[in-house]
Design a protein around this motif. Structure first.
Motif, mmCIF file in Angstrom:
data_model
loop_
_atom_site.group_PDB
_atom_site.id
_atom_site.type_symbol
_atom_site.label_atom_id
_atom_site.label_comp_id
_atom_site.label_asym_id
_atom_site.label_seq_id
_atom_site.Cartn_x
_atom_site.Cartn_y
_atom_site.Cartn_z
ATOM 1 N N ASP A 87 0.801 -1.218 0.000
ATOM 2 C CA ASP A 87 0.000 0.000 0.000
ATOM 3 C C ASP A 87 0.841 1.277 0.000
ATOM 4 O O ASP A 87 0.325 2.367 -0.209
ATOM 5 N N HIS A 88 2.155 1.137 0.250
ATOM 6 C CA HIS A 88 3.065 2.280 0.292
ATOM 7 C C HIS A 88 2.633 3.329 1.312
ATOM 8 O O HIS A 88 2.987 4.500 1.189
ATOM 9 N N ALA A 89 1.862 2.925 2.327
ATOM 10 C CA ALA A 89 1.614 3.779 3.477
ATOM 11 C C ALA A 89 2.831 3.708 4.391
ATOM 12 O O ALA A 89 3.622 2.762 4.340
ATOM 13 N N LEU A 90 2.997 4.723 5.237
ATOM 14 C CA LEU A 90 4.120 4.771 6.165
ATOM 15 C C LEU A 90 3.635 4.355 7.542
ATOM 16 O O LEU A 90 2.611 4.860 8.037
ATOM 17 N N TYR A 91 4.384 3.444 8.191
ATOM 18 C CA TYR A 91 4.016 2.920 9.501
ATOM 19 C C TYR A 91 5.103 3.264 10.523
ATOM 20 O O TYR A 91 6.301 3.174 10.229
ATOM 21 N N PHE A 92 4.660 3.642 11.714
ATOM 22 C CA PHE A 92 5.572 3.956 12.823
ATOM 23 C C PHE A 92 5.027 3.307 14.083
ATOM 24 O O PHE A 92 3.809 3.262 14.304
ATOM 25 N N GLY A 93 5.932 2.820 14.943
ATOM 26 C CA GLY A 93 5.482 2.166 16.160
ATOM 27 C C GLY A 93 6.189 2.653 17.398
ATOM 28 O O GLY A 93 7.403 2.871 17.395
ATOM 29 N N ASN A 94 5.433 2.846 18.488
ATOM 30 C CA ASN A 94 5.982 2.892 19.846
ATOM 31 C C ASN A 94 5.277 1.753 20.588
ATOM 32 O O ASN A 94 5.527 0.615 20.243
ATOM 33 N N GLN A 95 4.406 2.007 21.546
ATOM 34 C CA GLN A 95 3.607 0.886 22.044
ATOM 35 C C GLN A 95 2.368 0.646 21.190
ATOM 36 O O GLN A 95 1.723 -0.391 21.280
ATOM 37 N N ARG A 96 2.049 1.636 20.319
ATOM 38 C CA ARG A 96 0.957 1.497 19.362
ATOM 39 C C ARG A 96 1.526 1.600 17.950
ATOM 40 O O ARG A 96 2.652 2.066 17.751
ATOM 41 N N LEU A 97 0.711 1.195 16.979
ATOM 42 C CA LEU A 97 1.108 1.305 15.580
ATOM 43 C C LEU A 97 0.333 2.450 14.929
ATOM 44 O O LEU A 97 -0.888 2.553 15.087
ATOM 45 N N PHE A 98 1.061 3.305 14.203
ATOM 46 C CA PHE A 98 0.471 4.447 13.522
ATOM 47 C C PHE A 98 0.664 4.301 12.014
ATOM 48 O O PHE A 98 1.662 3.732 11.557
ATOM 49 N N ARG A 99 -0.275 4.881 11.248
ATOM 50 C CA ARG A 99 -0.241 4.767 9.795
ATOM 51 C C ARG A 99 -0.605 6.106 9.155
ATOM 52 O O ARG A 99 -1.526 6.786 9.614
ATOM 53 N N THR A 100 0.135 6.483 8.108
ATOM 54 C CA THR A 100 -0.221 7.639 7.307
ATOM 55 C C THR A 100 -0.159 7.271 5.831
ATOM 56 O O THR A 100 0.748 6.554 5.400
ATOM 57 N N ALA A 101 -1.135 7.759 5.072
ATOM 58 C CA ALA A 101 -1.165 7.506 3.630
ATOM 59 C C ALA A 101 -0.992 8.796 2.840
ATOM 60 O O ALA A 101 -1.121 8.780 1.610
ATOM 61 N N ASP A 102 -0.696 9.905 3.544
ATOM 62 C CA ASP A 102 -0.554 11.185 2.848
ATOM 63 C C ASP A 102 0.728 11.918 3.243
ATOM 64 O O ASP A 102 0.755 13.139 3.364
ATOM 65 N N GLY A 103 1.790 11.140 3.451
ATOM 66 C CA GLY A 103 3.084 11.753 3.715
ATOM 67 C C GLY A 103 3.228 12.395 5.078
ATOM 68 O O GLY A 103 4.065 13.283 5.253
ATOM 69 N N GLY A 104 2.427 11.968 6.038
ATOM 70 C CA GLY A 104 2.546 12.498 7.391
ATOM 71 C C GLY A 104 1.649 13.679 7.682
ATOM 72 O O GLY A 104 1.692 14.216 8.785
ATOM 73 N N LYS A 105 0.823 14.100 6.714
ATOM 74 C CA LYS A 105 -0.113 15.204 6.980
ATOM 75 C C LYS A 105 -1.147 14.783 8.021
ATOM 76 O O LYS A 105 -1.514 15.565 8.899
ATOM 77 N N THR A 106 -1.621 13.562 7.890
ATOM 78 C CA THR A 106 -2.542 12.996 8.883
ATOM 79 C C THR A 106 -2.108 11.581 9.215
ATOM 80 O O THR A 106 -1.632 10.849 8.343
ATOM 81 N N TRP A 107 -2.267 11.216 10.487
ATOM 82 C CA TRP A 107 -1.921 9.880 10.957
ATOM 83 C C TRP A 107 -3.155 9.258 11.622
ATOM 84 O O TRP A 107 -4.013 9.968 12.147
ATOM 85 N N ILE A 110 -3.615 2.606 14.570
ATOM 86 C CA ILE A 110 -4.349 1.436 14.074
ATOM 87 C C ILE A 110 -4.167 0.225 14.982
ATOM 88 O O ILE A 110 -4.410 -0.911 14.560
ATOM 89 N N SER A 111 -3.755 0.464 16.214
ATOM 90 C CA SER A 111 -3.660 -0.646 17.168
ATOM 91 C C SER A 111 -3.794 -0.097 18.579
ATOM 92 O O SER A 111 -3.527 1.079 18.830
ATOM 93 N N PRO A 112 -4.173 -0.959 19.516
ATOM 94 C CA PRO A 112 -4.032 -0.609 20.932
ATOM 95 C C PRO A 112 -2.582 -0.801 21.353
ATOM 96 O O PRO A 112 -1.705 -1.062 20.513
ATOM 97 N N ASP A 113 -2.324 -0.666 22.626
ATOM 98 C CA ASP A 113 -1.009 -1.007 23.169
ATOM 99 C C ASP A 113 -0.806 -2.513 22.979
ATOM 100 O O ASP A 113 -1.565 -3.323 23.504
ATOM 101 N N LEU A 114 0.225 -2.891 22.220
ATOM 102 C CA LEU A 114 0.448 -4.300 21.874
ATOM 103 C C LEU A 114 1.481 -4.980 22.772
ATOM 104 O O LEU A 114 1.857 -6.121 22.507
ATOM 105 N N THR A 115 1.925 -4.315 23.816
ATOM 106 C CA THR A 115 2.954 -4.881 24.687
ATOM 107 C C THR A 115 2.321 -5.604 25.873
ATOM 108 O O THR A 115 1.111 -5.536 26.099
ATOM 109 N N ARG A 116 3.162 -6.277 26.628
ATOM 110 C CA ARG A 116 2.674 -7.035 27.782
ATOM 111 C C ARG A 116 2.255 -6.081 28.910
ATOM 112 O O ARG A 116 2.963 -5.130 29.212
ATOM 113 N N PRO A 117 1.119 -6.355 29.559
ATOM 114 C CA PRO A 117 0.705 -5.502 30.680
ATOM 115 C C PRO A 117 1.726 -5.480 31.809
ATOM 116 O O PRO A 117 1.925 -4.447 32.451
#
Length: 276
Positions: A87-107, A110-117
């Motif tokens: 899809d050539h979208a850009l993905y970034f992660g900390n404890q959540r996953l983020f996605r942008t399809a417009d070069g970072g203008k909007t993010w 797309i996930s909750p916190d995916l780490t262990r409680p």
């Protein structure tokens, strides 16, 4: 070996005609983070958490995905940043996953916190480290790698630095915990590699040095993460640090894998059943 010869022949002229003058400093991101060249625009590079560099103008600007979603975001020395292979979208992660399809203008997150409680505190830590770790709270992991499928839209794998593997088939609308029971807390999923041939196959490089375990670990699933098999036969497990930092599948030859440990490079011609 005919397989090894084929690999060698493809790399004979890899660096022919390349001059060091063709390399340029990239100002997006920091010393330790990842960079992600835009697959649709060779003059744009993203890096760090997240900066956008325009190579034509030389301008770098922040397109930080977390500004619109205030929270207590966690970080480590390196956080993952990558473009989707389909899809050539850009993905970034900390404890959540983020996605942008417009070069970072909007993010969009797309996930909750995916780490262990609460990954707990391993018994091998010394008292000062235990005290420092306790100040960070019970939940302190981050996403450490993002693997987007090259063969199926919406399929994304995620590995965390506290020993979890997740899969989504619909671009983050729903997430399946695909962590094998043997993957203990404080095991870092350094790389998650989706197959270039089968959407249900993926590989994971596991680093357990924080548990004083320097042995090599590579996992493979062929059923979408329901079950995993350790494929470390032939990798050295004695004589020093042998943790696996990376595993990659060849994009053309099915069953051809490469693995990088702390000390060496290994190849497998049978989908990881044997390494040399």
């Amino acid at each position: 070996d005919s397989g090894a010869a084929a690999v060698a022949s493809r790399s004979d002229n890899l660096f022919d005609g390349i001059s060091m003058n063709e390399f340029h400093e990239v100002t997006a991101g920091g010393e330790s983070d990842e960079i992600a060249p835009d697959p649709d625009d060779p003059d744009v590079v993203y890096g760090g958490r997240v900066d956008r560099l325009d190579l034509k103008s030389g301008q770098t600007r922040s397109v930080n995905p977390t500004l619109a979603f205030p929270d207590n975001y966690r970080g480590e020395w390196t956080l993952p940043l990558t473009f989707g292979k389909r899809d050539h979208a850009l993905y970034f992660g900390n404890q959540r996953l983020f996605r942008t399809a417009d070069g970072g203008k909007t993010w969009s997150p797309i996930s909750p916190d995916l780490t262990r409680p609460d990954p707990g505190i391993p018994p091998n830590l010394d008292p000062p480290t235990i005290e420092d770790t306790a100040t960070k709270g019970s939940r302190r992991g981050v996403i450490y790698d993002i693997g987007t499928s090259p063969v199926r839209d919406g399929l994304i794998w995620v590995g965390t630095d506290d020993g979890r593997i997740w899969r989504t088939d619909d671009n983050g609308a729903h997430w399946n915990n695909s962590t094998p029971p043997s993957l203990q807390p404080w095991s870092k999923v350094g790389i998650i590699e989706p197959s270039h041939f089968d959407p249900n196959t993926a590989y994971a490089a596991i680093d357990r040095h924080r548990l004083d375990d320097q042995r090599p670990y590579i996992l493979r699933t062929r059923d979408g993460g329901r079950t995993w098999t350790e494929i470390s036969n032939g990798l050295p497990n004695q004589g020093g640090p042998n943790s696996v930092n990376v595993v990659r599948e060849d994009t053309v030859q099915r069953g051809l894998l490469f693995a990088g440990t702390e000390r060496s490079l290994f190849v497998s011609f049978d989908d990881g059943d044997h390494w040399q």
